[in-house]
Enzyme design. Structure first.
Site, PDB file in Angstrom:
ATOM      1  N   CYS A 193       0.445  -8.971   7.746  1.00 38.29           N
ATOM      2  CA  CYS A 193       1.451  -8.284   8.548  1.00 38.29           C
ATOM      3  C   CYS A 193       0.913  -7.051   9.276  1.00 38.29           C
ATOM      4  CB  CYS A 193       2.639  -7.900   7.675  1.00 38.29           C
ATOM      5  SG  CYS A 193       3.381  -9.348   6.880  1.00 38.29           S
ATOM      6  N   HIS A 207       6.404   1.126   8.635  1.00 39.42           N
ATOM      7  CA  HIS A 207       6.330  -0.321   8.413  1.00 39.42           C
ATOM      8  C   HIS A 207       7.711  -0.816   7.976  1.00 39.42           C
ATOM      9  CE1 HIS A 207       4.370  -4.124   7.704  1.00 39.42           C
ATOM     10  NE2 HIS A 207       4.680  -4.120   6.429  1.00 39.42           N
ATOM     11  N   LYS A 263      12.314  -2.657  12.089  1.00 40.03           N
ATOM     12  CA  LYS A 263      12.657  -3.938  11.456  1.00 40.03           C
ATOM     13  C   LYS A 263      14.134  -4.023  11.079  1.00 40.03           C
ATOM     14  CE  LYS A 263       8.031  -4.990   9.643  1.00 40.03           C
ATOM     15  NZ  LYS A 263       7.297  -3.768  10.019  1.00 40.03           N
ATOM     16  N   PHE A 306       0.034  -8.327   3.017  1.00 35.18           N
ATOM     17  CA  PHE A 306      -0.492  -9.022   1.848  1.00 35.18           C
ATOM     18  C   PHE A 306      -2.024  -8.943   1.850  1.00 35.18           C
ATOM     19  CE2 PHE A 306       3.217 -12.242   1.097  1.00 35.18           C
ATOM     20  CZ  PHE A 306       4.038 -11.196   0.766  1.00 35.18           C
ATOM     21  N   GLU A 326       6.009   3.679   0.810  1.00 36.20           N
ATOM     22  CA  GLU A 326       5.779   4.255   2.135  1.00 36.20           C
ATOM     23  C   GLU A 326       6.539   5.566   2.318  1.00 36.20           C
ATOM     24  OE1 GLU A 326       5.510   2.877   6.800  1.00 36.20           O
ATOM     25  OE2 GLU A 326       6.879   1.792   5.473  1.00 36.20           O
ATOM     26  N   HIS A 338      11.222  -8.922  10.316  1.00 38.25           N
ATOM     27  CA  HIS A 338       9.777  -8.824  10.095  1.00 38.25           C
ATOM     28  C   HIS A 338       9.075  -9.990  10.788  1.00 38.25           C
ATOM     29  CE1 HIS A 338       5.992  -7.843   8.586  1.00 38.25           C
ATOM     30  NE2 HIS A 338       6.259  -7.621   7.319  1.00 38.25           N
TER      31      HIS A 338
END
Length: 405
Positions: free
Chosen positions: A162, A300, A329, A394, A311, A334
């Site tokens: 991502c 993010h 988002k 990931f 975060e 996403h």
């Protein structure tokens, strides 16, 4: 070339569930619009958590054969077409040897490949198309873009989950700084709204357990996971002196880039955010800036419990002066490998317009995340000069882009 050479953005392009074109998505995030997925999908299927790009035709993507490409390639073509057009560059006359293309992608043509597998199982090997691989291999987005725009310099495909789209921009910037290219097109793209992809995320508990249209709720106390999405975004990067000589648009600067790996867990972020912090500090050092110089953070912000907690704590730790924070988002879901590029382009819009979009669907910040100056409700008007865009993924990947005007 000097490692401190200034790299400017002269063109941007985008296609998301809000529509084709940067303006369409910018308006949607400013309005904190609630987008809806296809109503025809049954509620008991895992893809209920998806936001798809609206169908488009040859008026948006002209060119022979483009209608049959996998969506991840089609989205990239739309975004890059727009970015190059805005830059004012003419691929018909540029020196393609000095132009590069970097595409970030997490999945490639997974929809095309799974459809081919179904066809193979049901009708036999002789029915599989000879165009299967040209329409699905991950590097074919970059290859197709190179053919379309006469790019004969470096062609890279970045796979960083991502964070792919953000890393693509960082790699593109470095190609110019190294003197390899004068111009580089960077793009993030993914088309993961596919049943098997959604099912995999659902099985691991990453998708929101809410069926509501406002299920993506970054940093909210009741966040429960992300909403799967798709799309693409692109930027054209040039050396500042070259761009100035031709009177190119000045859409902002890529000042710093940091890319690190947690080496902690296959899918969970490091709980204390060590890798993400290292990426941020590296990007700031690369830009020659201090944390206190940052006016705005595009987070993010996946709406997953673990990511948002880590975060938010990192942002309040590294930026105690309280820069404004938004998370796109909430509107867009996403889009996996496209997300970092989408958010970078929207961050550039914030820098050039002075408008910070609100974080949609989040009524208040989780009390556990105290100190985060998350913009809520309606857009905020300020004049940020320096902004950071975070991208995580990931495999423990962490990417930070520092941008300025």
């Amino acid at each position: 070339m000097s490692a401190s050479a200034v790299i400017v953005v002269t063109g941007t392009g985008m296609v998301t569930p809000a529509g084709a074109g940067v303006d369409e998505t910018w308006k949607a995030v400013r309005d904190a619009r609630t987008l809806t997925g296809p109503a025809s999908r049954p509620a008991d299927r895992p893809e209920r958590h998806c936001l798809s790009v609206p169908a488009f035709g040859s008026d948006v993507l002209p060119g022979r054969g483009t209608a049959h490409l996998d969506p991840f390639m089609r989205y990239a073509l739309v975004a890059v077409d727009e970015a190059i057009a805005e830059s004012g560059l003419d691929p018909g006359t540029w020196d393609g040897r000095r132009v590069g293309i970097v595409v970030g992608c997490g999945l490639g043509g997974v929809g095309t490949m799974t459809a081919a597998q179904t066809r193979l199982d049901e009708r036999g090997a002789d029915t599989v198309s000879p165009y299967l691989h040209p329409r699905s291999l991950m590097n074919m987005a970059a290859g197709t873009l190179a053919i379309r725009h006469h790019i004969t310099g470096p062609s890279h495909t970045v796979v960083a989950a991502c964070a792919s789209g953000a890393v693509a921009i960082g790699v593109a910037r470095d190609l110019i700084r190294a003197g390899t290219c004068d111009t580089v097109v960077a793009c993030g793209t993914d088309a993961g709204v596919v049943p098997v992809v959604a099912a995999g995320f659902a099985a691991m508990g990453a998708l929101s357990d809410s069926f509501a249209a406002d299920a993506s709720r970054p940093f909210a106390a009741d966040r429960s996971g992300f909403v799967l999405s798709e799309g693409a975004a692109a930027v054209v990067l040039e050396r500042e002196d070259v761009a100035r000589r031709r009177g190119a648009p000045d859409l902002g600067r890529i000042l710093g880039y940091g890319f690190t790996t947690d080496a902690h867990h296959p899918v969970q972020p490091h709980p204390d955010g060590a890798g993400a912090e290292a990426a941020l500090r590296t990007a700031l050092e690369d830009a020659g800036l201090a944390p206190g110089d940052v006016d705005h953070v595009n987070a993010h912000g996946t709406s997953t419990p673990h990511n948002d907690r880590m975060e938010a704590r990192l942002i309040t730790k590294l930026f105690p002066h309280g820069p404004s924070v938004t998370a796109n988002k909430g509107v867009l879901g996403h889009s996996l490998g496209a997300a970092g590029a989408v958010e970078a382009v929207l961050t550039l819009r914030t820098l050039t317009t002075g408008v910070v979009p609100p974080t949609a669907h989040t009524p208040a910040v989780d009390p556990e995340l105290e100190g985060l100056d998350l913009v809520l409700g309606s857009e905020r008007h300020q004049q940020p000069r320096v902004a950071v865009s975070n991208s995580l993924g990931f495999g423990g990947v962490n990417c930070a882009l520092v941008m300025g005007v």
